[in-house]
Design an enzyme around this catalytic site. Structure first.
Site, PDB file in Angstrom:
ATOM      1  N   SER A  56     -24.197 -39.676  21.035  1.00  0.00           N
ATOM      2  CA  SER A  56     -23.034 -38.828  21.330  1.00  0.00           C
ATOM      3  C   SER A  56     -23.428 -37.657  22.240  1.00  0.00           C
ATOM      4  O   SER A  56     -22.618 -37.217  23.068  1.00  0.00           O
ATOM      5  CB  SER A  56     -22.384 -38.321  20.039  1.00  0.00           C
ATOM      6  OG  SER A  56     -23.232 -37.434  19.367  1.00  0.00           O
ATOM      7  N   MET A  61     -35.806 -39.949  18.014  1.00  0.00           N
ATOM      8  CA  MET A  61     -36.424 -39.692  16.707  1.00  0.00           C
ATOM      9  C   MET A  61     -37.903 -40.088  16.686  1.00  0.00           C
ATOM     10  O   MET A  61     -38.346 -40.870  15.835  1.00  0.00           O
ATOM     11  CB  MET A  61     -35.636 -40.429  15.619  1.00  0.00           C
ATOM     12  CG  MET A  61     -34.257 -39.879  15.433  1.00  0.00           C
ATOM     13  SD  MET A  61     -34.296 -38.092  15.099  1.00  0.00           S
ATOM     14  CE  MET A  61     -32.599 -37.782  14.661  1.00  0.00           C
ATOM     15  N   HIS A  93     -31.665 -29.615  18.332  1.00  0.00           N
ATOM     16  CA  HIS A  93     -31.947 -29.772  16.905  1.00  0.00           C
ATOM     17  C   HIS A  93     -30.738 -29.270  16.104  1.00  0.00           C
ATOM     18  O   HIS A  93     -30.229 -28.171  16.384  1.00  0.00           O
ATOM     19  CB  HIS A  93     -33.207 -28.989  16.538  1.00  0.00           C
ATOM     20  CG  HIS A  93     -33.622 -29.224  15.133  1.00  0.00           C
ATOM     21  ND1 HIS A  93     -34.258 -30.383  14.718  1.00  0.00           N
ATOM     22  CD2 HIS A  93     -33.459 -28.472  14.019  1.00  0.00           C
ATOM     23  CE1 HIS A  93     -34.469 -30.318  13.418  1.00  0.00           C
ATOM     24  NE2 HIS A  93     -33.992 -29.169  12.967  1.00  0.00           N
TER      25      HIS A  93
HETATM   26  C1  GAR Z   1     -28.163 -34.945  16.943  1.00  0.00           C
HETATM   27  O1  GAR Z   1     -27.452 -34.289  15.934  1.00  0.00           O
HETATM   28  C2  GAR Z   1     -29.452 -34.236  17.224  1.00  0.00           C
HETATM   29  O2  GAR Z   1     -29.383 -32.860  17.076  1.00  0.00           O
HETATM   30  C3  GAR Z   1     -30.348 -34.838  16.165  1.00  0.00           C
HETATM   31  O3  GAR Z   1     -30.013 -36.194  16.170  1.00  0.00           O
HETATM   32  C4  GAR Z   1     -28.621 -36.330  16.461  1.00  0.00           C
HETATM   33  C5  GAR Z   1     -28.437 -37.406  17.484  1.00  0.00           C
HETATM   34  O4  GAR Z   1     -27.087 -37.711  17.629  1.00  0.00           O
HETATM   35  N1  GAR Z   1     -31.726 -34.635  16.453  1.00  0.00           N
HETATM   36  C6  GAR Z   1     -32.637 -34.366  15.520  1.00  0.00           C
HETATM   37  O5  GAR Z   1     -32.391 -34.354  14.319  1.00  0.00           O
HETATM   38  C7  GAR Z   1     -34.035 -34.121  16.047  1.00  0.00           C
HETATM   39  N2  GAR Z   1     -34.887 -33.684  15.010  1.00  0.00           N
HETATM   40  P1  GAR Z   1     -26.575 -38.528  18.895  1.00  0.00           P
HETATM   41  O6  GAR Z   1     -27.445 -39.770  19.005  1.00  0.00           O
HETATM   42  O7  GAR Z   1     -25.158 -38.876  18.545  1.00  0.00           O
HETATM   43  O8  GAR Z   1     -26.679 -37.645  20.088  1.00  0.00           O
END
Ligand code: GAR
Length: 201
Positions: free
Chosen positions: A13, A90, A109
């Site tokens: 997203s 990740m 983050h």
């Molecule tokens: C996001 O909320 C980002 O902040 C988090 O993963 C999600 C990815 O969402 N990142 C972490 O937790 C890093 N430690 P997305 O794939 O929908 O962008």
């Protein structure tokens, strides 16, 4: 124009928010590449739809982390990437990788660092019982979730919040804060001095 590589592992997203901001010319840069460590990530569907080059590389197919990362670096060089945007990627990048792109890698983050580092920040903040949480965009260095902070925004945690309700507000905030930060980044508005970051808006 600067060339961006967006790294994703899942839903994408944030990638979508960046794609939209580039399309609307709010960010004047090219998304030259999406790097993904999972073949089944929905982020790939978004990248394909937007016509962006994709490099999918699963670490299981490499003999070690160094050869995995060397493969990524080779593709980044080929695409003349200026900045790396970690958007839900990740995976922890090694010192080798970070050295290749020193102060050119940013991450988002879903908490107010240095609180709630790691992969489950939204749940961890909720379980801890904090009243305020938020979003952090920071430079990536060798330590996990510890690089210099560029921008942060706070949101209140409600008494009746569940992980999904809180996550919804955190993500909404991410989708404006990240494109905004990237816009500053590509316009060279972000100055780094030691751990201190100044944004000249
Ligand atoms: C996001 O909320 C980002 O902040 C988090 O993963 C999600 C990815 O969402 N990142 C972490 O937790 C890093 N430690 P997305 O794939 O929908 O962008």
């Amino acid at each position: 124009m600067k060339n961006l590589a967006v790294f994703c592992s899942g839903f994408g997203s944030n990638l979508q928010a960046i794609i939209t901001a580039v399309k609307k010319k709010k960010i004047k840069a090219n998304i030259s590449l999406v790097v993904c460590d999972r073949v089944d990530a929905f982020a790939l569907v978004r990248a394909k739809k937007a016509g962006i080059n994709i490099y999918v590389s699963e670490p299981e197919n490499f003999k070690d982390k160094l050869s995995y990362e060397r493969g990524i670096v080779r593709v980044l060089k080929k695409h003349k990437i200026d900045f790396i945007i970690l958007a839900g990627f990740m995976r922890i990048l090694s010192a080798y990788f970070i050295r290749q792109y020193k102060n050119k890698i940013v991450n988002i983050h879903p908490a107010l660092l240095p609180s709630f580092k790691g992969k489950a920040a939204i749940k961890d903040a909720l379980d801890y019982g904090v009243k305020i949480t938020g979003v952090t965009v920071h430079f990536v260095d060798e330590k996990i979730d510890a690089g210099p902070i560029i921008l942060q925004r706070a949101i209140a945690v409600r008494d009746d919040d569940r992980e999904d309700t809180l996550a919804k507000r955190v993500h909404k905030l991410e989708h404006t804060l990240y494109p905004q930060t990237i816009e500053y980044l590509v316009r060279n508005k972000i100055l780094l001095k030691g751990r201190k970051v100044r944004v000249n808006k």
